[in-house]
Structures are given as C-alpha cells and as structure tokens.
Write a protein that holds these residues in place. Structure first.
Motif, PDB file in Angstrom:
ATOM      1  N   MET A 168       0.465  -1.447   0.463  1.00 11.04           N
ATOM      2  CA  MET A 168       0.130  -0.130  -0.039  1.00 11.04           C
ATOM      3  C   MET A 168       0.515   1.353   0.493  1.00 11.04           C
ATOM      4  SD  MET A 168      -3.268  -0.717  -0.171  1.00 11.04           S
ATOM      5  CE  MET A 168      -4.229   0.355   0.491  1.00 11.04           C
ATOM      6  N   ASP A 169       2.141   0.977   0.233  1.00 10.09           N
ATOM      7  CA  ASP A 169       3.325   2.343   0.335  1.00 10.09           C
ATOM      8  C   ASP A 169       3.353   2.617  -0.720  1.00 10.09           C
ATOM      9  OD1 ASP A 169       4.180   4.593   1.962  1.00 10.09           O
ATOM     10  OD2 ASP A 169       5.996   3.221   1.575  1.00 10.09           O
ATOM     11  N   GLU A 170       3.942   1.603  -1.540  1.00  8.67           N
ATOM     12  CA  GLU A 170       3.607   1.965  -2.791  1.00  8.67           C
ATOM     13  C   GLU A 170       3.359   1.911  -3.669  1.00  8.67           C
ATOM     14  OE1 GLU A 170       5.300  -2.110  -6.303  1.00  8.67           O
ATOM     15  OE2 GLU A 170       5.995  -2.307  -3.655  1.00  8.67           O
ATOM     16  N   LEU A 171       2.075   1.848  -3.052  1.00 12.55           N
ATOM     17  CA  LEU A 171       0.544   2.185  -4.518  1.00 12.55           C
ATOM     18  C   LEU A 171       0.394   3.596  -3.990  1.00 12.55           C
ATOM     19  CD1 LEU A 171      -1.405  -0.607  -4.616  1.00 12.55           C
ATOM     20  CD2 LEU A 171      -0.240   0.006  -6.015  1.00 12.55           C
ATOM     21  N   GLY A 172       0.960   4.778  -3.317  1.00 13.45           N
ATOM     22  CA  GLY A 172       0.697   5.850  -2.754  1.00 13.45           C
ATOM     23  C   GLY A 172      -0.246   5.554  -2.105  1.00 13.45           C
ATOM     24  N   TRP A 173      -0.604   4.725  -1.040  1.00 15.89           N
ATOM     25  CA  TRP A 173      -1.613   4.866   0.725  1.00 15.89           C
ATOM     26  C   TRP A 173      -0.133   5.052   1.716  1.00 15.89           C
ATOM     27  CZ3 TRP A 173      -7.089   4.513   0.146  1.00 15.89           C
ATOM     28  CH2 TRP A 173      -6.955   4.410  -0.883  1.00 15.89           C
ATOM     29  N   GLU A 174      -0.261   5.934   2.434  1.00 15.62           N
ATOM     30  CA  GLU A 174       0.012   6.451   3.708  1.00 15.62           C
ATOM     31  C   GLU A 174      -0.871   5.298   4.731  1.00 15.62           C
ATOM     32  OE1 GLU A 174       1.857   9.879   6.646  1.00 15.62           O
ATOM     33  OE2 GLU A 174       0.543  10.134   4.529  1.00 15.62           O
ATOM     34  N   PRO A 175       0.122   4.212   5.594  1.00 15.42           N
ATOM     35  CA  PRO A 175      -1.066   3.694   6.347  1.00 15.42           C
ATOM     36  C   PRO A 175      -0.125   4.244   7.413  1.00 15.42           C
ATOM     37  CG  PRO A 175       1.264   2.554   4.984  1.00 15.42           C
ATOM     38  CD  PRO A 175       1.901   3.541   4.623  1.00 15.42           C
ATOM     39  N   LEU A 176      -1.358   4.253   7.864  1.00 16.49           N
ATOM     40  CA  LEU A 176      -1.699   5.089   9.475  1.00 16.49           C
ATOM     41  C   LEU A 176      -1.184   4.082  10.445  1.00 16.49           C
ATOM     42  CD1 LEU A 176      -4.504   7.470   9.190  1.00 16.49           C
ATOM     43  CD2 LEU A 176      -1.890   7.719   9.025  1.00 16.49           C
ATOM     44  N   ARG A 177      -0.332   3.194  10.439  1.00 19.03           N
ATOM     45  CA  ARG A 177      -0.346   2.394  11.390  1.00 19.03           C
ATOM     46  C   ARG A 177      -0.234   3.275  12.847  1.00 19.03           C
ATOM     47  NH1 ARG A 177       3.542  -0.909  11.589  1.00 19.03           N
ATOM     48  NH2 ARG A 177       2.880  -2.475  12.617  1.00 19.03           N
ATOM     49  N   ASN A 178      -1.247   3.163  14.171  1.00 19.65           N
ATOM     50  CA  ASN A 178      -0.607   3.991  14.973  1.00 19.65           C
ATOM     51  C   ASN A 178       0.115   4.967  15.012  1.00 19.65           C
ATOM     52  OD1 ASN A 178      -2.257   1.296  16.207  1.00 19.65           O
ATOM     53  ND2 ASN A 178       0.179   0.538  16.259  1.00 19.65           N
ATOM     54  N   ARG A 179      -0.674   5.587  14.166  1.00 20.47           N
ATOM     55  CA  ARG A 179      -0.268   6.849  13.975  1.00 20.47           C
ATOM     56  C   ARG A 179      -1.152   8.345  13.404  1.00 20.47           C
ATOM     57  NH1 ARG A 179       1.540   8.014   9.032  1.00 20.47           N
ATOM     58  NH2 ARG A 179       2.970   9.763   8.934  1.00 20.47           N
ATOM     59  N   HIS A 180      -0.686   9.634  13.279  1.00 17.33           N
ATOM     60  CA  HIS A 180      -1.783  10.381  12.517  1.00 17.33           C
ATOM     61  C   HIS A 180      -1.264  11.420  11.897  1.00 17.33           C
ATOM     62  CE1 HIS A 180      -0.191  13.133  16.081  1.00 17.33           C
ATOM     63  NE2 HIS A 180      -0.552  14.277  15.179  1.00 17.33           N
ATOM     64  N   ALA A 225      -5.945  10.101  12.157  1.00 22.05           N
ATOM     65  CA  ALA A 225      -5.526   8.742  12.634  1.00 22.05           C
ATOM     66  C   ALA A 225      -5.925   7.497  12.408  1.00 22.05           C
ATOM     67  CB  ALA A 225      -5.462   8.763  14.314  1.00 22.05           C
ATOM     68  N   GLY A 226      -4.921   6.239  12.922  1.00 15.83           N
ATOM     69  CA  GLY A 226      -5.156   5.396  12.252  1.00 15.83           C
ATOM     70  C   GLY A 226      -4.589   4.427  13.346  1.00 15.83           C
ATOM     71  N   VAL A 227      -5.240   2.668  13.520  1.00 12.56           N
ATOM     72  CA  VAL A 227      -4.530   1.844  14.703  1.00 12.56           C
ATOM     73  C   VAL A 227      -4.765   0.788  13.652  1.00 12.56           C
ATOM     74  CG1 VAL A 227      -5.077   3.019  16.695  1.00 12.56           C
ATOM     75  CG2 VAL A 227      -6.953   2.097  15.399  1.00 12.56           C
ATOM     76  N   ASP A 228      -3.476  -0.038  13.899  1.00  9.19           N
ATOM     77  CA  ASP A 228      -3.747  -1.455  13.909  1.00  9.19           C
ATOM     78  C   ASP A 228      -4.597  -1.997  13.948  1.00  9.19           C
ATOM     79  OD1 ASP A 228      -1.387  -1.428  12.294  1.00  9.19           O
ATOM     80  OD2 ASP A 228      -0.054  -1.949  14.011  1.00  9.19           O
ATOM     81  N   ASP A 229      -5.841  -3.269  13.062  1.00 12.22           N
ATOM     82  CA  ASP A 229      -6.567  -3.952  13.831  1.00 12.22           C
ATOM     83  C   ASP A 229      -6.062  -4.160  15.116  1.00 12.22           C
ATOM     84  OD1 ASP A 229      -9.470  -5.467  12.750  1.00 12.22           O
ATOM     85  OD2 ASP A 229      -8.053  -6.930  13.361  1.00 12.22           O
ATOM     86  N   VAL A 230      -7.364  -4.583  15.211  1.00 16.17           N
ATOM     87  CA  VAL A 230      -7.677  -5.299  16.919  1.00 16.17           C
ATOM     88  C   VAL A 230      -6.525  -6.760  16.996  1.00 16.17           C
ATOM     89  CG1 VAL A 230      -9.819  -3.573  18.189  1.00 16.17           C
ATOM     90  CG2 VAL A 230      -9.542  -6.381  17.205  1.00 16.17           C
ATOM     91  N   THR A 231      -6.642  -7.607  16.221  1.00 10.17           N
ATOM     92  CA  THR A 231      -6.144  -8.931  16.181  1.00 10.17           C
ATOM     93  C   THR A 231      -4.780  -9.212  16.239  1.00 10.17           C
ATOM     94  OG1 THR A 231      -6.313  -9.388  14.109  1.00 10.17           O
ATOM     95  CG2 THR A 231      -8.507  -9.930  15.283  1.00 10.17           C
ATOM     96  N   ALA A 232      -4.303  -7.626  15.762  1.00 12.97           N
ATOM     97  CA  ALA A 232      -2.944  -7.397  15.675  1.00 12.97           C
ATOM     98  C   ALA A 232      -2.069  -7.641  16.550  1.00 12.97           C
ATOM     99  CB  ALA A 232      -2.602  -6.314  14.616  1.00 12.97           C
TER     100      ALA A 232
END
Length: 406
Positions: free
Chosen positions: A257-269, A282-289
């Motif tokens: 997703m980062d390569e495709l131009g999407w910004e992964p919001l992994r516990n950040r904003h 803001a975004g968080v990893d899934d609760v199962t992570a």
C-alpha cells in the motif's frame, strides 16, 4: 442449610466449566455447521411428507451428500496450506448456496406450509411439494441476484456528517471510504479498476481504506490490488490493516500500500489543514494485530494520537466497529470502520451483531463520538450479497459554523 463457602465454590466451578464447554463447541463447529447446512434442507425438501418417487429421492439425496462432503474438502484445499483458488471458489460457492438453502427451507418450510394448511390447499403431500418447489425457486433467484450484487461496482452512498468541533475552514471536506475489498480467488482486477475510477469521480479530499484488502499475500493478489495505485485525492490516501491481513503477511500489505501511494496509518496520525482549521486523521492496527506475533503490530490509540492537539477534532480509522469503546474513551469525533459486510448474506447479520456494536451506517456512542460502519466494498468467501448491498461511501464533513459566502 448448605455451607455458603461450598455454594460459592460450586458456583465458581460451574462458571469455570462454561467457557470450556463453549470452546469445545467452537472447536467442533467446522464439523457441526456443514452437517446442519446440508442435512436440514435435505430432510425438509425430500423427506417431510413429499413422497417423491424413489429415483428422485435417491438422486437428490446424493446431491446433498456430495455437497456435504465436497464443501469442506474444497474449502480446506482452497483456504488451507494448498491455497488452490479453484477449490476455494467451489467451496465458497457451495457454502453460500447451502446457507441460502438452509435459511429458506426452514422459513418457507414453516411459514408457507402453515399458510397453505390454513388456506386448505391440497393434502399434506401437495403442500409439502409446493413448499419444496417454492424453496428451490426462492433460493435460485436469491443466489442469482446475490451473485450479481456481489460482482457489481458498489453504489455510492452519500451523507453529510456534522462534527461539532470541526472548524468552518474544513466545512465540506469530502472523505471517501472503501473497505473490505477482499481481493481473492475470483480474479477481480477489472472490478478493482472500475471501483477506483468511481472513487476518483467523487473528487475526494481524503480517501480511506479501512482494511481487509485481500485474502492471500500481497504478492499473490498484487494484480487485483494494483488499481489502488490509480486512486487520487487532493490531500491524502490513508490505510489501516484489517484482521484478514493478519491471516497471511500483514507487513507485505503495508509495504504494498505504501508502494501504491497510500499512507499506512499504523498507530499514528497526520493533519489535514484548511482555512486555518485542523483535522487530526489517525489510524490504528486491527484489534487482532497484537496476537499476530508480528513485531510492532498492535492497536495503540494513545500512540496514534500522541502529539496531537486535544482541541482539534479527530477522524479515526479502525477496521472493526468494536474499537469504538476505546475511541469514545479518547474523545474521538468520528470513527470509520468496515468488517461487518452488513451481514453479507441475510440473516447472517444476527450473528454479526453478537460480536459488533454496529452493523452498518452512522451511530452515536457517548456524548461526542460518531461511528460510521461501511457494509464493505467487496465480499468475503461466498460470491453473494443478499439484502446487504456493498458500498463506496462519500462522507461530507460539516461544521456547525458554516463559512460565510463570499
């Protein structure tokens, strides 16, 4: 009178055995479910007073038996270590067909038979045969319609969402939500292109993908996911992981997703600013992570909001609606989620409600926090959607203080 300490001890022992019983039931569910899905309609359609000719009964019983044996075998070969897409398609399709047939054989077997009896239509055999044909016709029609609904480009669902803390400079901010694309055994590269073109037509400021991109590794489903690289937004493309990413190689999907131009919001904003006002996205990893074993993967809302001005409104991406309790506790203004598929095939939504606080649409949680739950853009497993249409969502954020016209 019994000793209260003994009573407490026996109650405690009883409570301790209940979870074990539930766990045993869940362990046996992969065996129990297929048996029920195939034997119940077999009995209701063939042996509940129909008195079909013997060759018809034997041939139809053989078909049900083949479904009972073939469905779990195909799903194991398709979704197990072998990862055979053809077997997965067969198993998933049989699962969807069995669920629809089970549901409507039970419903029509009870309701239609009662109605025919009250109306005095025919004798017991005639009524039983009418119910069988009505059930088969209903199931066939629903499966054909459900397949078309699952494979179509989702309709766009538009709604205005007022956020009391949103500044007037951000009034009219256009947020597009896609989620649960579930690229999988059925090649949907063309469908993916059409979805992305539809998203681009909405001229979004912010485009969000809230996880469950695919079933399979990023390398295996790359061709279907590649059109996501054509999506455009005036401000940002943002993504968070879903639970299905953690069934394969979650980090591979984050990297793609980062390569495709999407910004992964992994516990950040990040900050979206306009007209002197700011929105925290803001975004968080899934609760199962956290249970995945992947280093650094876990849902950490405090970390996601670290450094953000508490006076700014917060838009949070979290795959599962059940994260809303934590979001409300942190004063989040709007959470965007997917995961539920709206039930996907009615009446499965009743089971979804046992696990999630919302099925679809906008809901309020606490004094401030809103939750929008998408029914999903794609489908999981069975290629059917029955009374649970997919969607691409356009949310227009509204401030209580609209900017004055120039």
């Amino acid at each position: 009178m019994a000793d209260t300490s003994e009573t407490r001890a026996s109650d405690s022992a009883a409570r301790s055995t209940r979870p074990g019983g539930l766990r045993r039931l869940m362990r046996h569910l992969p065996v129990i479910a297929p048996v029920l899905l195939w034997t119940v309609p077999c009995w209701l359609l063939l042996y509940a007073g129909q008195h079909w000719p013997l060759p018809v009964t034997l041939a139809a019983t053989l078909l049900f038996l083949l479904g009972l044996i073939g469905m779990p075998l195909a799903m194991m070969r398709g979704h197990g270590r072998r990862q055979q897409d053809g077997a997965a398609i067969l198993g998933d399709t049989l699962l969807g067909a069995a669920w629809v047939l089970f549901t409507w054989s039970v419903l029509l077997g009870a309701l239609l038979r009662l109605a025919l009896t009250v109306a005095g239509v025919g004798d017991g055999q005639d009524r039983a045969r009418i119910v069988t044909w009505a059930t088969l016709g209903t199931a066939a029609a629903l499966l054909a319609w459900g397949y078309a609904e699952a494979r179509r480009v989702p309709r766009v669902r538009r709604l205005d969402v007022q956020l009391p803390r949103l500044g007037p400079g951000l009034d009219g901010t256009r947020v597009v939500l896609i989620t649960d694309t579930h690229y999988g055994p059925l090649d949907r590269a063309r469908w993916s292109e059409r979805v992305c073109a539809t998203v681009n037509d909405l001229r979004a400021d912010l485009v969000c993908h809230t996880g469950d991109i695919a079933d399979g590794t990023a390398e295996r489903r790359r061709a279907q996911a590649a059109p996501l690289g054509t999506v455009r937004a005036t401000r940002a493309l943002v993504y968070v992981t879903g639970n299905h990413e953690y069934y394969t190689e979650a980090q591979g999907w984050v990297d793609l997703m980062d390569e495709l131009g999407w910004e992964p919001l992994r516990n950040r904003h990040l900050l979206l600013e306009r007209g002197g006002d700011t929105l925290v996205v803001a975004g968080v990893d899934d609760v199962t992570a956290g249970s995945s074993g992947l280093p650094g993967h876990r849902a950490d809302l405090a970390g996601a909001l670290d450094g953000a001005d508490p006076d700014h409104p917060v838009l949070l991406l979290a795959h599962q609606p059940k994260f809303i309790d934590r979001a409300a506790g942190h004063g989040v203004d709007l959470q965007l989620s997917g995961h539920t598929h709206g039930g996907q095939i009615w009446p499965f939504h009743h089971l979804v409600r046992l696990d999630q606080p919302a099925l679809a649409g906008l809901s309020r949680h606490g004094d401030r926090t809103l939750l929008y739950t998408s029914r999903g853009t794609g489908f999981w497993g069975p290629p059917f959607r029955v009374f649970a249409p997919s969607e691409i969502t356009l949310l227009v954020l509204r401030s209580p203080e609209r900017p004055s016209a120039s």
